[in-house]
Scaffold this motif. Structure first.
Motif, PDB file in Angstrom:
ATOM      1  N   ASP A  49       0.822  -1.213   0.000  1.00  0.00           N
ATOM      2  CA  ASP A  49       0.000   0.000   0.000  1.00  0.00           C
ATOM      3  C   ASP A  49       0.853   1.259   0.000  1.00  0.00           C
TER       4      ASP A  49
ATOM      5  N   PRO B 247      -0.389 -10.657  -1.251  1.00  0.00           N
ATOM      6  CA  PRO B 247      -1.530  -9.844  -0.815  1.00  0.00           C
ATOM      7  C   PRO B 247      -2.302 -10.413   0.364  1.00  0.00           C
ATOM      8  N   ASP B 248      -2.150 -11.734   0.632  1.00  0.00           N
ATOM      9  CA  ASP B 248      -2.986 -12.358   1.648  1.00  0.00           C
ATOM     10  C   ASP B 248      -2.275 -13.559   2.268  1.00  0.00           C
ATOM     11  N   GLN B 249      -2.937 -14.139   3.264  1.00  0.00           N
ATOM     12  CA  GLN B 249      -2.342 -15.255   4.003  1.00  0.00           C
ATOM     13  C   GLN B 249      -2.164 -16.496   3.136  1.00  0.00           C
ATOM     14  N   ASP B 250      -3.102 -16.752   2.237  1.00  0.00           N
ATOM     15  CA  ASP B 250      -2.985 -17.937   1.373  1.00  0.00           C
ATOM     16  C   ASP B 250      -1.738 -17.840   0.495  1.00  0.00           C
ATOM     17  N   THR B 251      -1.494 -16.667  -0.066  1.00  0.00           N
ATOM     18  CA  THR B 251      -0.312 -16.495  -0.907  1.00  0.00           C
ATOM     19  C   THR B 251       0.960 -16.601  -0.086  1.00  0.00           C
TER      20      THR B 251
ATOM     21  N   GLU C 124       4.167  -7.186   7.499  1.00  0.00           N
ATOM     22  CA  GLU C 124       2.717  -7.065   7.577  1.00  0.00           C
ATOM     23  C   GLU C 124       2.122  -7.214   6.178  1.00  0.00           C
ATOM     24  N   LEU C 125       1.038  -7.976   6.079  1.00  0.00           N
ATOM     25  CA  LEU C 125       0.325  -8.103   4.806  1.00  0.00           C
ATOM     26  C   LEU C 125      -0.431  -6.821   4.499  1.00  0.00           C
ATOM     27  N   PRO C 126      -0.572  -6.474   3.215  1.00  0.00           N
ATOM     28  CA  PRO C 126       0.058  -7.075   2.035  1.00  0.00           C
ATOM     29  C   PRO C 126       1.451  -6.499   1.825  1.00  0.00           C
TER      30      PRO C 126
END
Length: 314
Positions: free
Chosen positions: A241, A273-277, A250-252
């Motif tokens: 961001d 961008p996220d926890q899955d990635t 920290e994500l993303p």
């Protein structure tokens, strides 16, 4: 169909709009390759009409030798990947005397690409093409995630009615992302460059294990970069961001590295961008390495030679 001027392109786009058809666009500097082919394929699959633009943006390209591209090869690749039309143009049309309007996003482009980057100019070029083509959707590769995020923000800020869609990075099996720059490197140099991706993916995996100090992560990754003919310009973890270097993960976020060789900057990035990635890695698209030492033919290889999308598994 090749449309060799803005006026010809405008006539085509006006006709498409009159018919109420959706438009997907892919905006390029030329020298198209299999990464572009994947963008074009998706634009064609998800819209009634897919338009590719080719213009080696003179405000974006660094001073030096003329940008290398072969328009006939680009037309063949674009149409072979499913494009309805390719629009090309000239400096005289794109930036005539008196042109003075640029997209300003403060120091965000500088933060995203470093002191040698030209993202401000790149974003301006993309926004001009989006205003011209009026696409329903425009497609950007995650290999250039900094530009993609800045264009998406500019589209939102300027109230442009266009959806920005991100497309996974196309990589060789050794991890090197497909780029027009690769035509300057032989197979052994490609293998050497692969260690940059290994370091970036190591950072992601360590962050997934719970290591949160960016400085420690970077320090652990640098020894994995085994360069002899290249130099490491930078290795960073930045917020997606803010594009500011992170202290604690920290994500993303974006993990980025830049190698330098033959006077060229060769970037690589992993967008998280996220926890899955973070846990599984991005859904990159993997293709086989060329068998020949000659990489000049990479731009015209058939789209059908690309592999299927898959998770990182190196």
């Amino acid at each position: 169909m090749h449309l060799a001027s803005l006026s010809a392109g405008k006539t085509f786009i006006t006709d498409v709009a009159r018919r109420g058809q959706t438009i997907g666009t892919v905006h390029t500097l030329g020298a198209l390759h299999l990464g572009h082919a994947e963008l074009i394929r998706r634009a064609a699959a998800e819209n009634d009409v897919a338009i590719v633009t080719v213009y080696p943006n003179k405000i974006q390209l660094s001073p030096g030798p003329e940008y290398e591209f072969n328009l006939e090869d680009d037309i063949a690749l674009a149409l072979g990947a499913g494009a309805s039309a390719l629009i090309s143009t000239t400096d005289a049309e794109m930036f005539p005397p008196g042109y003075r309007t640029f997209v300003s996003q403060g120091d965000y482009p500088l933060r995203a690409s470093g002191p040698h980057g030209l993202l401000k100019e790149g974003v301006t070029g993309c926004i001009r093409w989006i205003c011209f083509a009026r696409p329903t959707r425009s497609y950007f590769g995650l290999k250039d995630i900094g530009q993609a995020l800045l264009v998406k923000q500019a589209v939102a800020d300027l109230l442009l009615d266009c959806e920005i869609r991100f497309v996974p990075t196309v990589r060789y099996r050794n991890g090197v992302p497909i780029s027009s720059r690769l035509r300057h490197f032989n197979r052994s140099e490609l293998d050497e460059l692969s260690s940059l991706f290994m370091a970036l993916d190591h950072l992601r995996k360590e962050a997934a294990r719970g290591v949160s100090c960016a400085k420690s992560l970077i320090a652990s990754a640098k020894p994995l970069i085994k360069f002899r003919r290249f130099e490491l310009e930078s290795l960073r973890i930045v917020g997606a961001d803010s594009f500011e270097d992170q202290g604690q993960i920290e994500l993303p976020f974006i993990i980025s590295g830049i190698a330098v060789g033959h006077g060229l900057r060769v970037p690589d990035k992993i967008y998280v961008p996220d926890q899955d990635t973070l846990l599984d890695g991005p859904a990159d698209i993997w293709i086989d390495l060329p068998e020949s030492e000659d990489l000049m033919s990479l731009h015209t290889r058939r789209l059908g030679e690309t592999g299927c999308g898959s998770r990182i598994g190196l």
